[in-house]
Each structure stands twice: as C-alpha cells, then as structure tokens.
Write an enzyme that holds these catalytic residues in place. Structure first.
Site, PDB file in Angstrom:
ATOM      1  N   ARG A  15      41.220   4.369  41.603  1.00 46.73           N
ATOM      2  CA  ARG A  15      40.646   5.565  41.199  1.00 46.73           C
ATOM      3  C   ARG A  15      41.617   7.009  41.268  1.00 46.73           C
ATOM      4  O   ARG A  15      42.076   7.569  40.495  1.00 46.73           O
ATOM      5  CB  ARG A  15      39.508   6.048  41.946  1.00 46.73           C
ATOM      6  CG  ARG A  15      38.448   6.933  41.533  1.00 46.73           C
ATOM      7  CD  ARG A  15      38.871   8.537  41.574  1.00 46.73           C
ATOM      8  NE  ARG A  15      39.064   8.975  42.811  1.00 46.73           N
ATOM      9  CZ  ARG A  15      39.271   9.977  43.461  1.00 46.73           C
ATOM     10  NH1 ARG A  15      39.854  10.993  42.255  1.00 46.73           N
ATOM     11  NH2 ARG A  15      39.385  10.510  44.610  1.00 46.73           N
ATOM     12  N   ASP A  16      42.020   7.224  42.687  1.00 50.15           N
ATOM     13  CA  ASP A  16      42.762   8.347  43.035  1.00 50.15           C
ATOM     14  C   ASP A  16      44.243   8.297  42.634  1.00 50.15           C
ATOM     15  O   ASP A  16      44.712   9.236  42.008  1.00 50.15           O
ATOM     16  CB  ASP A  16      42.858   8.917  44.543  1.00 50.15           C
ATOM     17  CG  ASP A  16      43.129  10.279  44.891  1.00 50.15           C
ATOM     18  OD1 ASP A  16      43.319  10.918  43.854  1.00 50.15           O
ATOM     19  OD2 ASP A  16      43.438  10.253  45.977  1.00 50.15           O
ATOM     20  N   HIS A 208      43.634  11.189  54.880  1.00 45.79           N
ATOM     21  CA  HIS A 208      43.792  10.995  53.539  1.00 45.79           C
ATOM     22  C   HIS A 208      45.254  11.717  53.201  1.00 45.79           C
ATOM     23  O   HIS A 208      45.172  13.047  53.036  1.00 45.79           O
ATOM     24  CB  HIS A 208      42.830  11.550  52.682  1.00 45.79           C
ATOM     25  CG  HIS A 208      43.220  11.263  51.258  1.00 45.79           C
ATOM     26  ND1 HIS A 208      42.436  10.437  50.307  1.00 45.79           N
ATOM     27  CD2 HIS A 208      44.006  12.034  50.266  1.00 45.79           C
ATOM     28  CE1 HIS A 208      42.966  10.521  49.070  1.00 45.79           C
ATOM     29  NE2 HIS A 208      43.734  11.368  48.897  1.00 45.79           N
ATOM     30  N   HIS A 210      48.953  12.906  51.405  1.00 49.37           N
ATOM     31  CA  HIS A 210      49.828  12.682  50.638  1.00 49.37           C
ATOM     32  C   HIS A 210      51.214  12.791  51.046  1.00 49.37           C
ATOM     33  O   HIS A 210      51.278  13.428  52.111  1.00 49.37           O
ATOM     34  CB  HIS A 210      49.646  13.727  49.528  1.00 49.37           C
ATOM     35  CG  HIS A 210      48.522  13.338  48.385  1.00 49.37           C
ATOM     36  ND1 HIS A 210      48.317  13.300  47.088  1.00 49.37           N
ATOM     37  CD2 HIS A 210      47.108  12.934  48.951  1.00 49.37           C
ATOM     38  CE1 HIS A 210      47.332  12.971  46.769  1.00 49.37           C
ATOM     39  NE2 HIS A 210      46.277  12.908  47.782  1.00 49.37           N
ATOM     40  N   CYS A 241      49.780  14.902  42.265  1.00 52.10           N
ATOM     41  CA  CYS A 241      48.865  16.085  42.633  1.00 52.10           C
ATOM     42  C   CYS A 241      49.234  17.062  41.362  1.00 52.10           C
ATOM     43  O   CYS A 241      50.460  17.613  41.632  1.00 52.10           O
ATOM     44  CB  CYS A 241      49.024  16.553  43.982  1.00 52.10           C
ATOM     45  SG  CYS A 241      47.892  17.781  44.082  1.00 52.10           S
ATOM     46  N   ASN A 250      49.616   9.788  46.850  1.00 48.91           N
ATOM     47  CA  ASN A 250      49.077   9.345  47.853  1.00 48.91           C
ATOM     48  C   ASN A 250      50.231   8.356  48.659  1.00 48.91           C
ATOM     49  O   ASN A 250      51.056   7.920  47.913  1.00 48.91           O
ATOM     50  CB  ASN A 250      47.932   8.491  47.692  1.00 48.91           C
ATOM     51  CG  ASN A 250      46.829   9.010  47.143  1.00 48.91           C
ATOM     52  OD1 ASN A 250      46.186   9.709  47.659  1.00 48.91           O
ATOM     53  ND2 ASN A 250      46.612   8.926  45.841  1.00 48.91           N
TER      54      ASN A 250
END
Length: 302
Positions: A15-16, A208, A210, A241, A250
């Site tokens: 997803r991300d 979470h 990055h 991003c 990520n």
C-alpha cells in the site's frame, strides 16, 4: 539462553510503497506480493487503500486485490480508509484492520486538505465508530510527527494532542510517522517519551520511519530504546514521499530485519524469503532494490 524479545513488523509495501509508483502495477503482481509477504511470516500486511481513484489511481484495484489473495489465518490485512465510502469498501473486502490518519502539523493539514488538525480528525469520528461496531481493528497514523515540509520541526505537544484524539476514537494502535524522513534519534526519543505519558509504547505505538536523510535505522534503535516494539517497513524500500524532493520512501524491510536479527530480537519473519521478495518486486517495477541489506544478502546467495 533467555528467550528473544518479540518485535512486530508491519509490512506496508503493497500500500504505502506501491501507491507512489507512476506506472500502474498489475493487480496480479499486487496479489502475489501480498501473498508472498504473508507467507514470509509478517503478522500484519498493509495491503490496499480504499481512496478515490482520482487521487490515487494506483490503488484503484483494492477490491480486486483483496478478492484475489490467499488469506492466511492469523494474518492481519489492513486498508487505508479516508472516509465512510472507503470504510464501506474495506468492509466489503473483509479487511481485518482499517487505518485513519491525521497530521501533527497545522500547516500540512491546511495545505493538503484545507482544514485544521481538529477538523480533519473529527471527520473520522463516524468512520472510527462504524469500524469498531463492525469488530475491525482501528489504527491511527500521525503524519509529520517529526517534521513538516511547510513549517519545519513539529511541536511535541501537537503529536501528543493527535495521539490523544486517536485514543479517544478507539484506536488500537497509533503510528508515529516521520513522513518526510527528517527526524533524528534524539528527537525521536523526545517525541516518543512524551507519547508514552498517555499510552503504552510497547503495545500501542508503532514507529513509521522514512529514510530520506539516512536516519531511519538510527531512529528505530532510538525507538527500541524507548520501549517501542512495533515498526513499519516496506520491502525493497518501496515508496517515496511527494512532499520531500529525492525522498527514498519507507525504510527497507530487509534492513530492519537484519538490524533486529543483530539486536537479538524475534520478528517471526523469514529474512531470506523477504530478500527474495525484494529482488522479485524490484524486477517487476523495473528498478533496483533500495535495500542495502537486501542487495548484500542477494549477492551472497547468488
């Protein structure tokens, strides 16, 4: 030898990670990715999102992906749900967990969704209530927890305020997310210790991170030291991003698993299998893996 302490790794690549790919990734590839990740032992896979295809066309096939996967008993399959329509999609797809989100930066909230932080989270009240009534797990993600592309460093009090709002909505877990990857280890510790004053870091809070500035693994170690035992990562470092030029996305799952192995932490995830998955998905999307550990371990196996 004492038993290893357990750390939960939430795999967010499907997803991300994939949502930032410009070329549409075929549904069959997404289905295989989710299946392979679940088979590798991840207890939680963030698989799809139910958002308007107008805004995120890459995620338009969420229902098809969930209909095509082989569900593994015990695996939590998550979906991002920005509104009631998204929740309806998640319910129809029989998701186990839904994810709502809010920024800790007023500038980010105003710039991206044209409302205040408080207003943005209030919009999730019916979504949260309906999700809990349906028996779903509910996760709240706090974006820009360490920095914002528009206002700079995020006040710690703002992160705590959003965390409190998510707790009141009934969130089972809260993600402290460094959306643009600017955080450092000392800053992570300050933010997490403050959040730890209102909820349990070991069972209710996830890191979470990055890796835009190469600080993600250091930040994870800092979070571990604070007592956090849930982390998000993306196989092969998938993602990016749109708010930080050159952002690498990520932190790579292979790098996190290698770190945890070295720390003597048990994740229940097969690192060798994840290295293979990282190589495979990188071939599918036509670029090399962003994972340093993944590359090194793949070369050793070659």
């Amino acid at each position: 030898m004492p038993m290893s302490e357990h750390v939960k790794i939430v795999e967010v690549g499907p997803r991300d990670g994939l949502q930032n790919e410009k070329q549409f990734v075929d549904s069959s590839v997404k289905i295989e990715l989710v299946n392979r990740l679940a088979a590798a032992g991840f207890p939680n896979v963030e698989a799809v999102s139910f958002v308007s295809p107008k805004w995120v066309p890459q995620m338009a096939d969420g229902a098809q992906v969930m209909a095509g996967i082989d569900r593994r008993p015990g695996t939590i399959y998550s979906a991002l749900t920005p509104n009631m329509r998204g929740l309806e999609g998640a319910l129809a797809a029989h998701m186990d967990e839904v994810v709502i989100f809010g920024a800790a930066s007023e500038a980010f909230s105003q710039r991206n969704i044209n409302c205040s932080i408080a207003e943005s989270i209030a919009r999730f009240e019916p979504v949260a209530a309906a999700a809990k009534e349906a028996g779903l797990r509910l996760r709240g993600s706090i974006s820009c927890s360490l920095g914002c592309p528009y206002q700079g460093e995020t006040p710690i009090s703002a992160v705590v305020d959003v965390a409190e709002r998510f707790l009141r909505l009934g969130c089972d877990e809260i993600d402290v997310a460094d959306t643009i990857g600017v955080g450092t280890a000392a800053q992570v510790a300050r933010v997490l210790r403050a959040v730890g004053q209102i909820t349990d870091l070991g069972t209710r809070v996830a890191g979470h991170f990055h890796d835009t500035y190469g600080q993600a693994l250091a930040n994870i170690l800092s979070a571990l030291d604070c007592g956090v035992r849930i982390f998000h990562s993306s196989v092969a470092g998938l993602g990016g991003c749109p708010y930080a030029k050159g952002a690498t996305g990520n932190v790579a799952t292979e790098d996190v698993l290698y770190l945890m192995q070295g720390q003597g932490m048990d994740t229940g995830v097969d690192l060798d299998a994840v290295v293979d998955i990282g190589q495979w998905i990188s071939e599918q999307i036509g670029r090399p893996t962003a994972s340093r550990a993944g590359r090194a371990l793949a070369l050793k196996k070659a």
